[in-house]
Write a protein that holds these residues in place. Structure first.
Motif, PDB file in Angstrom:
ATOM      1  N   LEU A   1       0.652  -0.691  -0.018  1.00 46.02           N
ATOM      2  CA  LEU A   1       0.293  -0.013   0.457  1.00 46.02           C
ATOM      3  C   LEU A   1       0.817   1.414  -0.137  1.00 46.02           C
ATOM      4  N   LYS A   2       1.991   1.047   0.433  1.00 49.64           N
ATOM      5  CA  LYS A   2       2.841   2.502   0.842  1.00 49.64           C
ATOM      6  C   LYS A   2       3.073   2.597  -0.499  1.00 49.64           C
TER       7      LYS A   2
ATOM      8  N   ASN B   1       6.743 -10.963  -5.776  1.00 48.33           N
ATOM      9  CA  ASN B   1       5.521 -10.785  -7.144  1.00 48.33           C
ATOM     10  C   ASN B   1       4.257  -9.792  -6.799  1.00 48.33           C
ATOM     11  N   LEU B   2       3.747 -11.248  -5.637  1.00 45.30           N
ATOM     12  CA  LEU B   2       2.671  -9.813  -5.248  1.00 45.30           C
ATOM     13  C   LEU B   2       1.865  -8.929  -4.628  1.00 45.30           C
ATOM     14  N   GLN B   3       3.282  -8.290  -3.629  1.00 45.23           N
ATOM     15  CA  GLN B   3       3.922  -6.987  -3.350  1.00 45.23           C
ATOM     16  C   GLN B   3       3.897  -5.782  -4.006  1.00 45.23           C
ATOM     17  N   LYS B   4       4.110  -6.262  -5.185  1.00 46.50           N
ATOM     18  CA  LYS B   4       5.194  -5.905  -6.670  1.00 46.50           C
ATOM     19  C   LYS B   4       3.097  -5.042  -7.349  1.00 46.50           C
ATOM     20  N   GLY B   5       2.678  -6.531  -7.929  1.00 45.87           N
ATOM     21  CA  GLY B   5       1.542  -6.648  -8.317  1.00 45.87           C
ATOM     22  C   GLY B   5       0.234  -5.672  -7.777  1.00 45.87           C
TER      23      GLY B   5
ATOM     24  N   LEU C   1      -7.593  -9.746   0.554  1.00 50.48           N
ATOM     25  CA  LEU C   1      -7.449 -10.912  -1.006  1.00 50.48           C
ATOM     26  C   LEU C   1      -6.334 -11.723  -0.612  1.00 50.48           C
ATOM     27  N   LEU C   2      -5.601 -10.708  -0.897  1.00 48.45           N
ATOM     28  CA  LEU C   2      -4.454 -11.632  -1.485  1.00 48.45           C
ATOM     29  C   LEU C   2      -2.933 -11.910  -0.358  1.00 48.45           C
ATOM     30  N   GLU C   3      -3.171 -10.999   0.418  1.00 51.12           N
ATOM     31  CA  GLU C   3      -2.122 -11.010   1.643  1.00 51.12           C
ATOM     32  C   GLU C   3      -1.913 -11.926   2.750  1.00 51.12           C
TER      33      GLU C   3
END
Length: 469
Positions: A147-148, A409-413, A440-442
């Protein structure tokens, strides 16, 4: 030279002050005048002038009033250095495209001014809470990295897209602005700039002025090729029509904004604070380096004090003269400028940090009161603001990628999605989408999905509890 008649500082101690914890320091009493910093500040007066272009376009404020807003805001920066906060204060610059997008969602005129009042007062309240209750860890350190980084990416995209949009400033004077941007990026970020600074004293001296020199060169070239109008010099002092500002742009003239405006402003105010908190971290790091370079003086920095003064500035402006770029904790370019001279000087050459830190804004503010200087640069205000936003976009994008460097990659996406939505649909949509994607994802909702580190911590806590029994 010492340059003041107050109490002499002991080696390694803080510069003397009065009023106890307020740490009030007065010129000539607690520090001397550092005129090189005054001169540097006067040269850099072209930087804050750039925001007048945005205020004129977004809020419909005439230039004569917009420059008065700038001057008053500049003098308010001195609240920091006069009350014990060493930060060279500035705007919350990275969010400017986001504020413009938010304000454009309201009808032009009084409603848009009231929306800005609501935003600035909300930002003031957040800074006050964080300063008094030291809540920065809660709001920033626990905010997901995705988010940041997404907020910073959104600010970067909004800054660059705004300048290159069909109605962007780049197309008002394309050759002039692109040449200025090329020079500014070369001097500040190129691989060649570092070696040139080390090898040539003249280049090092010019480079320390940030975008002022690229602006001046581009401005002169723009006049030569006809993209920029010749200035018409005004030899009088710049007027400060306080009565008109209060009557037409304050809560006392327009009334208090409706509560729904505050609710709409809240997501953007939170995003602005997260962006601004990065500046608090930067100034803290820079001042630690200064203490190491100059052991003769201790420069004490308190994030809480900084936040409370930032809150006061935003409250005051929100009530009397809403200021579009908002009031932030630090102006990085100015901070580096003042620290660079201080760290590379002996005590005999520059007795105290506070002389230069105040001098840069005394010089800038007084220069902005002089009609010949303001009128000389008035035709180039679009150049100055375009350079500011393009460089800010580069820095925000770089910082976002730096935050994501060690992430998956999850955080980057998620960060890319948040940034794109925030830049195109505003802070409320961007933050909302970011929170939903994180949930939902993290967020791992299964107990079996806990990491090894979490299990280890729980096991250690259990073992310590049994041992205590």
């Amino acid at each position: 030279m010492r340059g003041y008649f107050g109490k002499r500082r002991e080696h390694g101690a803080e510069q003397p002050a009065v009023l106890g914890g307020l740490k009030l320091r007065l010129p000539f009493v607690h520090y001397g005048m550092e005129f090189p910093d005054w001169i540097q500040g006067a040269i850099l007066c072209v930087v804050p002038m750039g925001i007048t272009a945005v205020m004129m376009d977004t809020l419909g404020i005439p230039f004569e009033l917009a420059i008065a807003f700038v001057i008053i805001n500049n003098f308010m920066y001195l609240l920091h250095t006069h009350f014990g906060d060493p930060a060279i204060a500035g705007w919350i610059t990275a969010g400017i495209p986001l504020y413009v997008g938010f304000l454009n969602g309201f009808p032009a005129g009084e409603e848009r001014i009231q929306a800005l009042i609501a935003l600035q007062l909300t930002v003031a309240f957040i800074f006050l809470i964080m300063g008094v209750f030291k809540g920065a860890d809660v709001l920033v350190k626990r905010v997901p990295v995705s988010l940041k980084a997404g907020i910073l990416l959104g600010a970067a995209m909004a800054a660059i897209l705004g300048e290159f949009a069909a109605t962007g400033r780049v197309w008002k004077m394309p050759v002039t602005i692109l040449i200025g941007a090329a020079l500014g990026f070369f001097m500040m970020f190129s691989k060649s700039a570092g070696p040139l600074r080390q090898k040539y004293g003249l280049f090092r001296y010019i480079a320390q002025f940030g975008i002022a020199v690229p602006f001046a060169l581009a401005y002169g070239f723009g006049i030569l090729i006809g993209e920029v109008n010749l200035p018409v010099l005004n030899w009088s002092f710049v007027a400060l029509p306080i009565g008109e500002i209060i009557a037409n742009y304050s809560v006392f003239g327009l009334g208090f904004p409706p509560m729904e405006y505050f609710l709409k402003a809240l997501p953007l105010a939170v995003a602005a604070y997260i962006i601004a908190f990065g500046d608090i971290l930067v100034v803290s790091t820079l001042l630690k380096s200064a203490n190491q370079a100059r052991p003769d003086e201790k420069i004490a920095f308190s994030p809480g004090r900084n936040s409370i003064i930032v809150s006061f500035r935003n409250f005051l402006q929100g009530l009397f003269m809403p200021y579009l770029p908002l009031s932030g904790p630090q102006w990085t370019a100015g901070q580096v400028l003042a620290l660079n001279r201080y760290m590379n000087s002996s005590r005999e050459q520059n007795d105290s940090y506070w002389g230069g830190a105040t001098g840069i804004f005394w010089g800038m503010s007084i220069a902005l009161l002089l009609g010949p200087i303001v009128s000389l640069f008035q035709p180039g205000i679009h150049i100055g603001m375009a350079l500011t936003m393009l460089i800010q976009g580069y820095l925000c994008g770089y910082l976002a990628l730096e935050i994501l460097k060690d992430e998956g990659n999850l955080q980057k996406g998620i960060a890319v999605l948040v940034g794109a939505v925030l830049a195109t649909k505003g802070a409320a949509w961007g933050l909302g989408i970011g929170i939903i994607l994180w949930l939902l994802l993290e967020k791992d909702w299964t107990t079996a999905g806990r990491s090894v580190a979490e299990v280890t911590i729980v096991s250690e806590d259990s073992a310590q509890a049994k041992k205590a029994e």
